[in-house]
Write an enzyme that holds these catalytic residues in place. Structure first.
Site, PDB file in Angstrom:
ATOM      1  N   GLY A   1      -3.639   4.041   1.265  1.00 16.51           N
ATOM      2  CA  GLY A   1      -2.760   3.485   2.316  1.00 16.51           C
ATOM      3  C   GLY A   1      -2.223   4.824   3.016  1.00 16.51           C
ATOM      4  N   GLY A   2      -1.151   4.608   3.633  1.00 11.62           N
ATOM      5  CA  GLY A   2      -0.560   5.719   4.434  1.00 11.62           C
ATOM      6  C   GLY A   2      -0.250   7.083   3.968  1.00 11.62           C
TER       7      GLY A   2
ATOM      8  N   GLY B   1     -23.649  24.443  28.671  1.00  9.75           N
ATOM      9  CA  GLY B   1     -22.167  24.454  28.159  1.00  9.75           C
ATOM     10  C   GLY B   1     -21.972  25.077  26.777  1.00  9.75           C
ATOM     11  N   ALA B   2     -22.973  24.861  25.742  1.00  3.99           N
ATOM     12  CA  ALA B   2     -22.859  25.296  24.512  1.00  3.99           C
ATOM     13  C   ALA B   2     -22.814  26.761  24.464  1.00  3.99           C
ATOM     14  CB  ALA B   2     -24.171  24.938  23.633  1.00  3.99           C
TER      15      ALA B   2
HETATM   16  C1  HXC Z   1       4.903   1.032  -8.208  1.00  5.98           C
HETATM   17  C2  HXC Z   1       2.711   1.435  -9.218  1.00  5.98           C
HETATM   18  C3  HXC Z   1       2.299   1.611  -7.747  1.00  5.98           C
HETATM   19  C4  HXC Z   1       2.873   1.444  -6.884  1.00  5.98           C
HETATM   20  C5  HXC Z   1       0.625   1.822  -9.410  1.00  5.98           C
HETATM   21  N1  HXC Z   1       1.750   1.553 -10.014  1.00  5.98           N
HETATM   22  N2  HXC Z   1       0.900   1.970  -8.200  1.00  5.98           N
HETATM   23  N3  HXC Z   1       4.139   1.237  -9.447  1.00  5.98           N
HETATM   24  N4  HXC Z   1       4.300   1.148  -6.990  1.00  5.98           N
HETATM   25  N5  HXC Z   1       2.579   1.631  -5.460  1.00  5.98           N
HETATM   26  C6  HXC Z   1       1.922   1.521 -11.602  1.00  5.98           C
HETATM   27  C7  HXC Z   1       1.439   0.203 -12.206  1.00  5.98           C
HETATM   28  O1  HXC Z   1       2.333  -0.819 -12.156  1.00  5.98           O
HETATM   29  C8  HXC Z   1       1.192   0.923 -13.537  1.00  5.98           C
HETATM   30  O2  HXC Z   1       2.311   0.514 -14.120  1.00  5.98           O
HETATM   31  C9  HXC Z   1       0.748   2.110 -13.448  1.00  5.98           C
HETATM   32  O3  HXC Z   1       1.246   2.619 -12.213  1.00  5.98           O
HETATM   33  C10 HXC Z   1      -0.494   2.280 -13.521  1.00  5.98           C
HETATM   34  O4  HXC Z   1      -1.220   1.490 -12.451  1.00  5.98           O
HETATM   35  P1  HXC Z   1      -2.321   0.393 -12.851  1.00  5.98           P
HETATM   36  O5  HXC Z   1      -2.809  -0.339 -12.094  1.00  5.98           O
HETATM   37  O6  HXC Z   1      -2.459   0.194 -14.409  1.00  5.98           O
HETATM   38  O7  HXC Z   1      -3.720   1.886 -12.725  1.00  5.98           O
HETATM   39  P2  HXC Z   1      -5.193   1.689 -12.474  1.00  5.98           P
HETATM   40  O8  HXC Z   1      -5.890   0.254 -13.164  1.00  5.98           O
HETATM   41  O9  HXC Z   1      -5.818   2.861 -12.665  1.00  5.98           O
HETATM   42  O10 HXC Z   1      -5.053   1.202 -10.701  1.00  5.98           O
HETATM   43  C11 HXC Z   1      -4.746   2.212  -9.867  1.00  5.98           C
HETATM   44  C12 HXC Z   1      -4.347   1.886  -8.648  1.00  5.98           C
HETATM   45  C13 HXC Z   1      -3.609   0.517  -8.624  1.00  5.98           C
HETATM   46  C14 HXC Z   1      -5.514   1.811  -7.845  1.00  5.98           C
HETATM   47  C15 HXC Z   1      -3.640   2.759  -7.722  1.00  5.98           C
HETATM   48  O11 HXC Z   1      -2.489   0.712  -9.521  1.00  5.98           O
HETATM   49  C16 HXC Z   1      -3.064   0.271  -7.108  1.00  5.98           C
HETATM   50  O12 HXC Z   1      -3.959  -0.623  -6.557  1.00  5.98           O
HETATM   51  N6  HXC Z   1      -1.657   0.342  -6.791  1.00  5.98           N
HETATM   52  C17 HXC Z   1      -1.386  -0.210  -5.806  1.00  5.98           C
HETATM   53  C18 HXC Z   1      -1.816   0.840  -4.696  1.00  5.98           C
HETATM   54  C19 HXC Z   1      -1.233   0.312  -3.329  1.00  5.98           C
HETATM   55  O13 HXC Z   1      -1.398  -0.750  -2.754  1.00  5.98           O
HETATM   56  N7  HXC Z   1      -0.321   1.098  -2.832  1.00  5.98           N
HETATM   57  C20 HXC Z   1       0.732   0.929  -1.781  1.00  5.98           C
HETATM   58  C21 HXC Z   1      -0.173   1.928  -0.905  1.00  5.98           C
HETATM   59  S1  HXC Z   1       0.440   1.864   0.716  1.00  5.98           S
HETATM   60  P3  HXC Z   1       2.577   0.525 -16.003  1.00  5.98           P
HETATM   61  O14 HXC Z   1       3.876   0.324 -16.339  1.00  5.98           O
HETATM   62  O15 HXC Z   1       1.590  -0.752 -16.260  1.00  5.98           O
HETATM   63  O16 HXC Z   1       2.035   1.837 -16.339  1.00  5.98           O
HETATM   64  C22 HXC Z   1       1.276   3.120   0.782  1.00  5.98           C
HETATM   65  C23 HXC Z   1       2.155   3.100   2.225  1.00  5.98           C
HETATM   66  C24 HXC Z   1       2.490   4.404   2.424  1.00  5.98           C
HETATM   67  O17 HXC Z   1       1.313   4.002  -0.079  1.00  5.98           O
HETATM   68  C25 HXC Z   1       2.972   4.429   3.842  1.00  5.98           C
HETATM   69  C26 HXC Z   1       3.355   5.859   4.454  1.00  5.98           C
HETATM   70  C27 HXC Z   1       3.333   5.865   5.961  1.00  5.98           C
END
Ligand code: HXC
Length: 516
Positions: A171-172, A406-407
């Site tokens: 993501g971001g 130009g290069a």
């Molecule tokens: C809170 C999170 C989290 C999140 C993971 N966890 N991502 N908690 N916020 N964004 C937690 C899970 O609940 C889990 O908790 C632990 O971390 C491990 O995650 P798993 O899913 O079990 O691990 P894995 O199977 O290895 O998968 C990893 C992953 C997946 C691919 C990163 O967790 C995922 O898709 N997470 C969400 C990603 C996402 O969409 N994030 C937002 C992006 S947008 P427990 O307690 O079970 O251990 C963003 C915006 C930024 O970031 C903007 C800036 C401008």
């Protein structure tokens, strides 16, 4: 409470934080080929040099069950240590704690080290392993990213910023590393993307694996997002330490020098015959670089991206330099969109951190075709002109062979501000290659000739004789010295001794408007 009890409590609290998300999650982390946040810091820093900050920070999330959830260190370890004896700040996200997700206080810890790094003039290394914005913290998490982006931008050009991706960076969140100077990735472990496979499938129907979408092949070779790719975490950290060994701590220092070292003898012997006189014969310019620089050691940046251009760090007579070259072994060394971006960004990094620019030229020009034109070669190519013109560091150019159109100008010509221009006797400096030039300016004579083919060859030969050499440019002072290939190293060391400490000013302005 007695003093002993208080000390015991401190130790107990420290242990709690050091345990991160617990044994089970640490085991999962190791099973997937990943180190823990603290192991990674140990791999980065000199032994026993790490000083941890903000160990006892706690999140303030109250929604979606976060209330009462312990998150040791709030999922990130931050602090300062030394690398090669010099101070470096770092943060290391802990995937075992709430998936390394970034909430308000996690962001505040990162911001603190970014601020300290900028105030004290030390590089920052960010180790990224995170599920992104902490979903339960909503806008506080988003705001945290914004605070980091702004600090990355303010620190840009002040202290070197290195981003190590060792897990998901989605993501971001990817924009924090993208705002830093160098991105390091490790095979099978690192994944960077704006939208993941599931979202892509839902929106476009395209099916793609995590690795294909955002792994090391994607970003090391195609997108150019990653500057260094390693096979495992140990190699990744040795790359980080090597890069840091070349960099100054901040923009007010010069890059560290080292005792001079001759290049390997066999490489030097090859040098005299490496650049062919025939303009279309390919060769690997990296062999030339290794035959010229100290110890034959060239630290190449973006080694697998836009390979028609080569950039990297080396030392000449002990002085650290930024080397940039066309690569005649790939696309004949043409400049295209990706090569332009690669060259321009490296020039700007080098200029910001006081690296003399050494440019090796052998290019027939910009790559022709609608893909390039419609992809914006005009605005991308302009970046190279802008970056070299803007740079105030010492600029030394060597024209090896072809330098057309130009290069020729773009590759740090005298007119863009080169301080010294050297050329091999094989240099051909002209508006275009003899074949193309003869076809245009002698078109009528060739068409009217009894034997047009013979007439064409004769006109090509005439043009080559007149312009395909370094002496026309040398006669105008656009080339300062014509040198034999065997004299390259000595000439460059000498050139840097002459202009290596020069100073140049630019008119005061808020900032320029780099073509993008
Ligand atoms: C809170 C999170 C989290 C999140 C993971 N966890 N991502 N908690 N916020 N964004 C937690 C899970 O609940 C889990 O908790 C632990 O971390 C491990 O995650 P798993 O899913 O079990 O691990 P894995 O199977 O290895 O998968 C990893 C992953 C997946 C691919 C990163 O967790 C995922 O898709 N997470 C969400 C990603 C996402 O969409 N994030 C937002 C992006 S947008 P427990 O307690 O079970 O251990 C963003 C915006 C930024 O970031 C903007 C800036 C401008």
């Amino acid at each position: 409470m007695e003093l002993e009890d208080r000390l015991a409590e401190l130790e107990r609290r420290r242990e709690q934080v050091r345990a991160g998300g617990g044994e089970e999650r640490r085991r999962k982390q190791r099973e997937s080929g990943k180190g823990t946040a603290r192991e990674r810091l140990a791999a980065l820093f000199d032994a026993d040099s790490f000083l941890e900050l903000d160990m006892f920070v706690e999140h303030r999330g109250r929604d979606f069950g976060l209330d009462g959830v312990a998150a040791p260190g709030d999922g990130v370890v931050t602090g300062q240590g030394t690398v090669g004896g010099r101070p470096v700040f770092a943060f290391s996200q802990d995937f075992t704690v709430l998936g390394g997700s970034l909430g308000e206080m996690h962001a505040a810890k990162i911001c603190k080290v970014l601020d300290l790094a900028r105030k004290t003039g030390a590089p920052v290394v960010g180790i990224n392993d995170s599920g992104g914005a902490r979903i339960q913290e909503g806008v506080d998490a988003l705001n945290g990213y914004g605070e980091i982006f702004r600090r990355n931008t303010l620190a840009s050009g002040v202290v070197p910023q290195l981003s190590v991706i060792l897990g998901p960076c989605a993501g971001g969140a990817v924009y924090a590393p993208a705002l830093t100077d160098f991105v390091f990735m490790t095979r099978s472990v690192s994944h960077m993307f704006i939208t993941g496979p599931q979202v892509i499938k839902a929106v476009t129907g395209e099916e793609v694996s995590l690795e294909t979408l955002g792994g090391t092949q994607a970003h090391g070779a195609k997108s150019g997002v990653a500057h260094f790719v390693a096979v495992d975490e140990a190699e990744c950290f040795s790359q980080v330490r090597e890069v840091l060994s070349f960099l100054p701590s901040n923009n007010l220092e010069n890059p560290p020098s080292a005792p001079p070292e001759e290049p390997p003898q066999e490489a030097v012997r090859e040098l005299t015959r490496l650049v062919p006189a025939e303009p279309n014969r390919p060769y690997d310019v990296r062999r030339l670089i290794r035959a010229v620089v100290d110890g034959g050691q060239f630290l190449e940046v973006q080694e697998r991206f836009a390979t028609n251009a080569v950039v990297g760090f080396a030392r000449l007579g002990g002085r650290a330099v930024a080397l940039l070259a066309n690569q005649p072994a790939v696309l004949a060394g043409c400049l295209d969109i990706d090569a332009s971006d690669k060259l321009a960004r490296f020039v700007r990094f080098a200029d910001a951190f006081n690296f003399p620019l050494v440019t090796l030229v052998d290019t027939p020009g910009y790559l022709p075709g609608t893909a390039q034109e419609h992809g914006g070669i005009i605005r991308h190519g302009a970046k190279v002109l802008y970056a070299y013109s803007e740079a105030t560091v010492p600029k030394v150019t060597v024209v090896l062979r072809k330098a057309y159109g130009g290069a020729f100008l773009a590759m740090c010509s005298r007119s863009l501000g080169a301080d010294l221009v050297l050329a091999y006797p094989t240099a051909e400096i002209a508006v275009m290659g003899p074949e193309g030039a003869a076809n245009i300016i002698f078109r009528r004579e060739i068409a009217a000739a009894e034997d047009p083919q013979a007439a064409r060859q004769q006109k090509i030969a005439e043009y080559r004789e007149r312009f395909a050499n370094p002496y026309v440019a040398a006669a105008r002072g656009l080339v300062d010295q014509v040198i034999a290939p065997g004299e390259t190293r000595d000439s460059l060391v000498r050139a840097l001794a002459v202009v290596g400490d020069k100073r140049e000013d630019r008119p005061a302005k808020k900032h320029g408007n780099l073509p993008l």
